[in-house]
Design an enzyme around this catalytic site. Sequence first.
Site, PDB file in Angstrom:
ATOM      1  N   GLU A  55      24.889  36.258  37.191  1.00  0.00           N
ATOM      2  CA  GLU A  55      24.623  36.329  35.810  1.00  0.00           C
ATOM      3  C   GLU A  55      23.575  35.265  35.557  1.00  0.00           C
ATOM      4  O   GLU A  55      23.470  34.038  36.380  1.00  0.00           O
ATOM      5  CB  GLU A  55      25.648  35.782  34.956  1.00  0.00           C
ATOM      6  CG  GLU A  55      26.874  37.142  34.833  1.00  0.00           C
ATOM      7  CD  GLU A  55      27.751  36.839  34.196  1.00  0.00           C
ATOM      8  OE1 GLU A  55      28.317  35.642  33.708  1.00  0.00           O
ATOM      9  OE2 GLU A  55      28.728  37.844  33.963  1.00  0.00           O
ATOM     10  N   GLU A  66      27.334  46.522  42.224  1.00  0.00           N
ATOM     11  CA  GLU A  66      26.803  47.702  42.723  1.00  0.00           C
ATOM     12  C   GLU A  66      25.177  47.563  43.079  1.00  0.00           C
ATOM     13  O   GLU A  66      24.979  47.975  44.212  1.00  0.00           O
ATOM     14  CB  GLU A  66      27.112  48.958  41.731  1.00  0.00           C
ATOM     15  CG  GLU A  66      28.414  49.040  41.368  1.00  0.00           C
ATOM     16  CD  GLU A  66      29.001  48.329  40.099  1.00  0.00           C
ATOM     17  OE1 GLU A  66      28.339  47.061  39.873  1.00  0.00           O
ATOM     18  OE2 GLU A  66      29.811  48.906  39.337  1.00  0.00           O
ATOM     19  N   CYS A 103      29.379  50.928  35.470  1.00  0.00           N
ATOM     20  CA  CYS A 103      28.841  50.939  33.948  1.00  0.00           C
ATOM     21  C   CYS A 103      27.850  52.122  34.074  1.00  0.00           C
ATOM     22  O   CYS A 103      27.316  52.367  35.231  1.00  0.00           O
ATOM     23  CB  CYS A 103      28.183  49.687  33.505  1.00  0.00           C
ATOM     24  SG  CYS A 103      26.416  49.202  34.248  1.00  0.00           S
ATOM     25  N   CYS A 106      24.657  51.313  36.376  1.00  0.00           N
ATOM     26  CA  CYS A 106      25.040  51.402  37.628  1.00  0.00           C
ATOM     27  C   CYS A 106      25.053  52.878  38.465  1.00  0.00           C
ATOM     28  O   CYS A 106      25.024  53.016  39.408  1.00  0.00           O
ATOM     29  CB  CYS A 106      26.287  50.356  38.024  1.00  0.00           C
ATOM     30  SG  CYS A 106      25.826  48.732  38.150  1.00  0.00           S
TER      31      CYS A 106
HETATM   32  N1  THU Z   1      29.413  44.212  35.972  1.00  0.00           N
HETATM   33  C1  THU Z   1      29.014  44.769  37.308  1.00  0.00           C
HETATM   34  O1  THU Z   1      28.686  43.739  38.146  1.00  0.00           O
HETATM   35  N2  THU Z   1      29.184  45.778  37.463  1.00  0.00           N
HETATM   36  C2  THU Z   1      29.240  46.929  36.536  1.00  0.00           C
HETATM   37  O2  THU Z   1      29.167  48.116  36.539  1.00  0.00           O
HETATM   38  C3  THU Z   1      30.232  46.511  35.291  1.00  0.00           C
HETATM   39  C4  THU Z   1      29.644  45.130  34.836  1.00  0.00           C
HETATM   40  C5  THU Z   1      29.154  42.566  35.641  1.00  0.00           C
HETATM   41  C6  THU Z   1      27.911  42.463  34.757  1.00  0.00           C
HETATM   42  C7  THU Z   1      28.540  40.994  34.106  1.00  0.00           C
HETATM   43  O3  THU Z   1      28.270  39.974  34.908  1.00  0.00           O
HETATM   44  C8  THU Z   1      30.135  41.279  34.102  1.00  0.00           C
HETATM   45  O4  THU Z   1      30.397  42.431  35.025  1.00  0.00           O
HETATM   46  C9  THU Z   1      30.461  41.419  32.739  1.00  0.00           C
HETATM   47  O5  THU Z   1      30.152  42.520  32.179  1.00  0.00           O
HETATM   48 ZN    ZN Z   2      26.810  47.995  36.316  1.00  0.00          ZN
END
Ligand code: THU
Ligand code: ZN
Length: 155
Positions: A55, A66, A103, A106
Amino acid sequence: MTKKKKICELSIEDQCLVRQALEARQNAQPPYSNFYVGAAVLGSDGGVSKGCNVERANYTSTSHAEQVAIDSLIASNGPVGICAIAIVGAPRDKEPNAAVWPCGHCRGIIWENCLGNKNVRILTVVSKDEVEISTIGELYPNAFGPEDLGIKIGA
Ligand code: THU
Ligand code: ZN
């Protein structure tokens, strides 16, 4: 249909993928959400790469686990196809206790390197000894990807 399986009953290859996703989660940098995600991807050439979420203070430049895993596989092995990806997510200091599926952003990224194979496996850790397993075809139906533009990745 999503299936639940014991990690110890998975193939050695998939167990290894889950272990690497768990390892990658320990390196995550999510100071804003405090939600730690790890991923590991298996390339069609047998290569494996890990990724974690990273982040950033402007929020929009956050990298998802991912995407980091897939981009790292490409950085090492070129634009290869993928066979499977394992994901694990949970807040800091919490054991993973719920399925964390990729998500929407991804799902598109995963599909990009599936080379049209809807059976690419997606495993998510739901507890210390269980995973749920689905496929990209189930998670990303009516996909938009390279095929829509007449492109073959890696060709
Ligand atoms: N996050 C991922 O790394 N992959 C996903 O597919 C879902 C969300 C992370 C992004 C963010 O740093 C944290 O999870 C909360 O949304
Ligand atoms: Zn994602």
